[in-house]
Structures are given as C-alpha cells and as structure tokens.
Design an enzyme around this catalytic site. Sequence first.
Site, PDB file in Angstrom:
ATOM      1  N   CYS A 332       0.832  -1.200   0.000  1.00  0.00           N
ATOM      2  CA  CYS A 332       0.000   0.000   0.000  1.00  0.00           C
ATOM      3  C   CYS A 332       0.872   1.258   0.000  1.00  0.00           C
ATOM      4  O   CYS A 332       1.533   1.543  -0.979  1.00  0.00           O
ATOM      5  CB  CYS A 332      -0.980  -0.031   1.171  1.00  0.00           C
ATOM      6  N   HIS A 438      -3.482  -5.584   1.082  1.00  0.00           N
ATOM      7  CA  HIS A 438      -3.265  -5.880   2.494  1.00  0.00           C
ATOM      8  C   HIS A 438      -3.568  -7.350   2.757  1.00  0.00           C
ATOM      9  O   HIS A 438      -4.403  -7.957   2.099  1.00  0.00           O
ATOM     10  CB  HIS A 438      -4.165  -5.012   3.376  1.00  0.00           C
TER      11      HIS A 438
END
Length: 506
Positions: A332, A438
């Site tokens: 991310c 994630h």
Amino acid sequence: MRGVMIQGTASDVGKSMIVTALCRLFANEGVKVAPFKSQNMSNNSYVTHDGFEIGRAQGIQAEASKTEADVRMNPILLKPRSDQESEIVLLGKAVKTLSGKRYRDTFYETGIEVINKSLAQLADEYDVIVMEGAGSPVEMNLKDRELVNMKVAELADIPVFLVADIDRGGVFASIVGTLELFTEAERKRVKGILINKFRGDRSLFTDGVKWLEERTGLPVLGILPYLHNHMIDSEDSLSLNEFRHKKKNGDLDIAVIQLPYASNISDIEPFFFEEDVSPRFVRNAGEFGHPDAVIIPGTKSTIRDLQFLKREGLFESIASFARSGGFVTGICGGYQMLGTRLIDEEGSDTGVASSVETGLGLIESETYFRKEKQTIRVKGTCHPQTDIGIGVVEGYEIHLGDTVMLEGAVKRPLFLFGEDREEGYYSKDGRIAGTYLHHLFHNDGWRNYWLNEVRRSAGLPEREKVDVGAFKDKRYDILAQEMGAFLDWEKVKQIVMEWGINDENH
C-alpha cells in the site's frame, strides 16, 4: 438490550482480546452475539464484505462471534493522519479530516445519533452485544463529550466490567482510582473486575483478590493469563511495542520499517509463526543492519512517512540495499514509496494541495492521490507474467492513491484480480515487489514462495509451507478456552442475562 461493556483502567490493558474471547464463548453456546465499539481510533482497519471500512479489532471480533462484520459494529473509526488530525470514517466511509478539538466541538451530536441507531439495529438482530470501551473511562478533561465509554454504556443500558493489566504494575491503584473517579451512577453500573496478563502462580494473588473485593464491593470475575503467540491481530500502534519485544532467533532477518503513521501492521504477523524467520522493526539507519529482506508496510500518511525515511537515513539505506540486489516489498503506502514520484494534487494525503515528493525510484511509477478512498475485498491469482503458480490470493485494498507506470516503462504486474485487472509490480528478478493488497503475507502460498526466494538468496534451505491460515478459526476457540479456564463464566453470564430484571441493578 442484553450485553456488557469491557472498559479498562488504561489503553492496551487487553480490552480487545477479552471482547474477542467473550464473543467466541457466547457463540460456542449458541448465543447470537455481536461485538460493538462505538468509536475506534486505529490505523489497523478491516474491510467488510460490502466494501466498507471498520476497525480491525471489530472485524476480528465478528469472526470470533461467527457472524459477518458490518459497519454498525464500529460506526465511527478515527484514523490518525498526523499528531493533530484524524480522518473520520463514518459508517464505513471516510467523510472528513478534523483536528481533535474540531472533532469534539462539531461531531458529538452526529456521533450520538449514529451510535444510537447502530445499537438499536444490532439489538434487534442479536441476543447479546459485547462492547469495548477505549483508553480509560475517567479521562476527566474529556468525559463531558466522550463517545465510547460510560456514555455508550448508559445509552445501551448494560453493565460494565473493568479490566486492569497486572503486568504493567499498579493494578490496585489503577482499579481503585478508576472507580473513585466515576460518578455514583457510573460506579453502580460496574459489576465486576477482570485482572489481565497475569504471569506465574495465581495462589500468590489470593490475598490481592480478597483485598479488591472487600475494598470495592465487586467480584473479581477472572484472573486472566498473559497469552503468548495468541495469533489475534493487533488493534493499533501500541501493540507495536509487543511486537518489538518478541525475541526470535531465526536465521532469516527481515527488517520491517516502523513508520510513524503505519497502518494495518497486522500484515506482518504471520512471520512470527515461521520458525526460521526473525522479523524486527527498524526506526532509523542505525538499526537497519544487514537484513535478508525489507518490508515497507502501509501508512495513513504516505508522504509524511516518506519524509521520515529521509530524515532518519532509511531512504538511502533501503535504496542502497535494493541496488545491491536485496529483496524489498512495499504494501500500500510502502508500494507508493517505491516509485519515482508521489503527487498530492488535492492535498488528500498531506492536507497541502500540490505537494510532490520524490520516491525511492525502485519502480518506474508515479502515484497520484485522489479525494475518494478505495476500500474493496479482492481475490485473484499471481499474474501469468510472473510464472508464480501458487493458486488463489486474497485480501483487501484501502488506499487513496493510484499508482501508474511511467510512459515507456515495462509493465510487470504482480496480480490479476477478476478477469482483467492487473495490480501491483513484480520485478524481473523478483526482488522488488509492490502491491495495494493488504494481508499479502497471510496468504500461505505467497508467503512460502517469497520466503523461499529469500532463503535461497541467503544460502538457507527452503522450507515447507506453514499453514497459518488453517488456524484462522481455531485460534478463536483456543483463545476462548484459555481465557474461559480462568473466568467465572457462569457469573459473567448471570450478570449479562439478569441485568435490568431487578431494580437493584440500576
């Protein structure tokens, strides 16, 4: 409404863990139970099945409850973006960013309304609600407009159990001091005490239990153990301290960059269950050392944390490590940092429009921050171009930025989601990887593949896959068993189920 609220004498005393255990204990008895935390402050979040964002702790507690997580279980999520400001996620969607003072001054009535509505709906659908407070319920400078402790217990009209952490010391003073600071009405709502994180011989605390019960007039409902390797995901950055003190002697050294605004640090937890892996958190160039691999985790403030890397000398340490052939993976915000430039035209990442920061340059890409956040669950496979045949990978994405390859750069996507969405980056030699996914390393197949690549490079033997994922549900039963063994479960149920029947309860 049937339920109970777990409040603590301080932050990080184990409220989230106890709520998780109670949810599974109720669920295992066939009770339809749901977790609830009215307001959570955490950069560890969880994406619900319908693409909304809640605190990670409540997502985990919903799993323990054997139910589907939804936004009503955590209607307000505050995600710190700086020391002064937090993004407000209301019913799963980011609505604005406010300072602490502006939030208190302008959001209270809205908060009360959404909390009341969420509670009413959950009460209609579930038999028992297990609620979690936050920090201490007697922060006297904040009590008049608090949205997460006694005010919510009063709205729901449920009893409270007070938890204290004996491991940190001062357990008697913290319990008695907290009770003394409650109003008379608040004090009457407290119906039991829980001592958490106990180590050693419980018989040595017999006199302590007697003193507490005589001094407070409340039953000690449990002396709960300090649990090691419980595998329950952590709620917030306070738990980084616990990670940092986990000593591992594995041969494989993985440096995890400890960012000031790190988010979803639970991405790293599976490494603690790999026998030969020693993950360690690195805060500056002096701690960098000579790792076998580097992971840059997610962050709630990518540009600020990129600037932190530069101030602390980590920017050059990571770049030099990569140039020498080291393995670097960014997740991310960490993925965004691997590119050449980060461009915040709207000020959505920094709060300052037209901000630009130079990235590590390990990927020929640029990231543009947008106003609208993407929160989605995803499932797919490694991109055919990678030649990695490990089957399905899944997780979730939470990000403001869009990362695009520079004109003329060779596209090397890591994943293929759905039928045709290419995502992430995977270098030709496999040493530089970036993704918005994630829970990347919670995928046992991917984690094993990546670790074996690092092992071979380090001259270490390959290993078989560790099925951390297989423990996903079993761990809740283990937690419930370990907590339940030291809990007066019958008394707990009696308090919850009989609250409100007799006038003396109020």
